[in-house]
Motif scaffolding. Sequence first.
Motif, PDB file in Angstrom:
ATOM      1  N   TYR A 119     -20.047 -64.290  -2.217  1.00 39.06           N
ATOM      2  CA  TYR A 119     -20.863 -63.098  -2.946  1.00 39.06           C
ATOM      3  C   TYR A 119     -20.527 -61.784  -2.399  1.00 39.06           C
ATOM      4  O   TYR A 119     -20.259 -60.987  -3.194  1.00 39.06           O
ATOM      5  N   GLY A 120     -20.548 -62.057  -1.188  1.00 41.07           N
ATOM      6  CA  GLY A 120     -20.609 -60.481  -0.363  1.00 41.07           C
ATOM      7  C   GLY A 120     -18.959 -60.055  -0.755  1.00 41.07           C
ATOM      8  O   GLY A 120     -18.581 -58.866  -1.031  1.00 41.07           O
ATOM      9  N   GLY A 121     -18.002 -60.848  -0.711  1.00 40.34           N
ATOM     10  CA  GLY A 121     -16.491 -60.584  -1.095  1.00 40.34           C
ATOM     11  C   GLY A 121     -16.556 -60.138  -2.465  1.00 40.34           C
ATOM     12  O   GLY A 121     -15.805 -59.201  -2.922  1.00 40.34           O
ATOM     13  N   ALA A 122     -17.234 -60.792  -3.412  1.00 43.28           N
ATOM     14  CA  ALA A 122     -17.389 -60.418  -5.033  1.00 43.28           C
ATOM     15  C   ALA A 122     -17.675 -59.020  -5.013  1.00 43.28           C
ATOM     16  O   ALA A 122     -17.106 -58.132  -5.614  1.00 43.28           O
ATOM     17  N   LYS A 123     -18.897 -58.577  -4.254  1.00 39.50           N
ATOM     18  CA  LYS A 123     -19.422 -57.240  -4.444  1.00 39.50           C
ATOM     19  C   LYS A 123     -18.614 -56.286  -3.977  1.00 39.50           C
ATOM     20  O   LYS A 123     -18.537 -55.238  -4.706  1.00 39.50           O
ATOM     21  N   SER A 124     -17.734 -56.383  -2.966  1.00 42.41           N
ATOM     22  CA  SER A 124     -17.144 -55.273  -2.709  1.00 42.41           C
ATOM     23  C   SER A 124     -15.690 -55.656  -3.306  1.00 42.41           C
ATOM     24  O   SER A 124     -15.164 -54.406  -3.483  1.00 42.41           O
ATOM     25  N   GLY A 125     -15.339 -56.700  -3.512  1.00 35.98           N
ATOM     26  CA  GLY A 125     -13.988 -56.792  -4.269  1.00 35.98           C
ATOM     27  C   GLY A 125     -14.148 -56.223  -5.799  1.00 35.98           C
ATOM     28  O   GLY A 125     -13.139 -55.402  -6.356  1.00 35.98           O
ATOM     29  N   TRP A 126     -15.243 -56.342  -6.569  1.00 33.76           N
ATOM     30  CA  TRP A 126     -15.571 -55.593  -7.815  1.00 33.76           C
ATOM     31  C   TRP A 126     -15.428 -54.267  -7.826  1.00 33.76           C
ATOM     32  O   TRP A 126     -14.936 -53.303  -8.757  1.00 33.76           O
TER      33      TRP A 126
END
Length: 141
Positions: A119-126
């Motif tokens: 979830y954290g990776g997706a938030k920064s990734g997007w």
Amino acid sequence: MNQTETLSVIVEREMPYPPEKLWRALTQPHLIEEWLMKNDFKPVEGHRFNLRGDWGGVLDCEVVAIEPHRTLSYTWNFMHDDAAYNLRSVVTFTLTPTNTGTHLRMEQKGFRPDQKQAYGGAKSGWKEFFANLEKVLARAE
């Protein structure tokens, strides 16, 4: 939050470009590669494709809904040897024309409460993907 509830990552941007221009960046493989990942995408409902990250990971995807210049939705599934890292999610892009361009909304839903890292990776990734998308749009015609 119980285990059946899932979390979503939502990113919204006002883009000074018409929906048609954003649509090309969301659906043409060579442009998708420039802002997201290498892929074999086709804008056809039911088409299965992969997104291949520079980090070596491969996402299994399938187009689940498509309405040209308005909505694009596809699965975003990542299978890992460690089941805790398995992710089954759906990414939906919604384009809404505005007076100055297009409102772009991306929602990735399906994160389990125990998938804090994904979830954290997706938030920064997007955020990074959207910054890349803006660069592609600024120079693409």
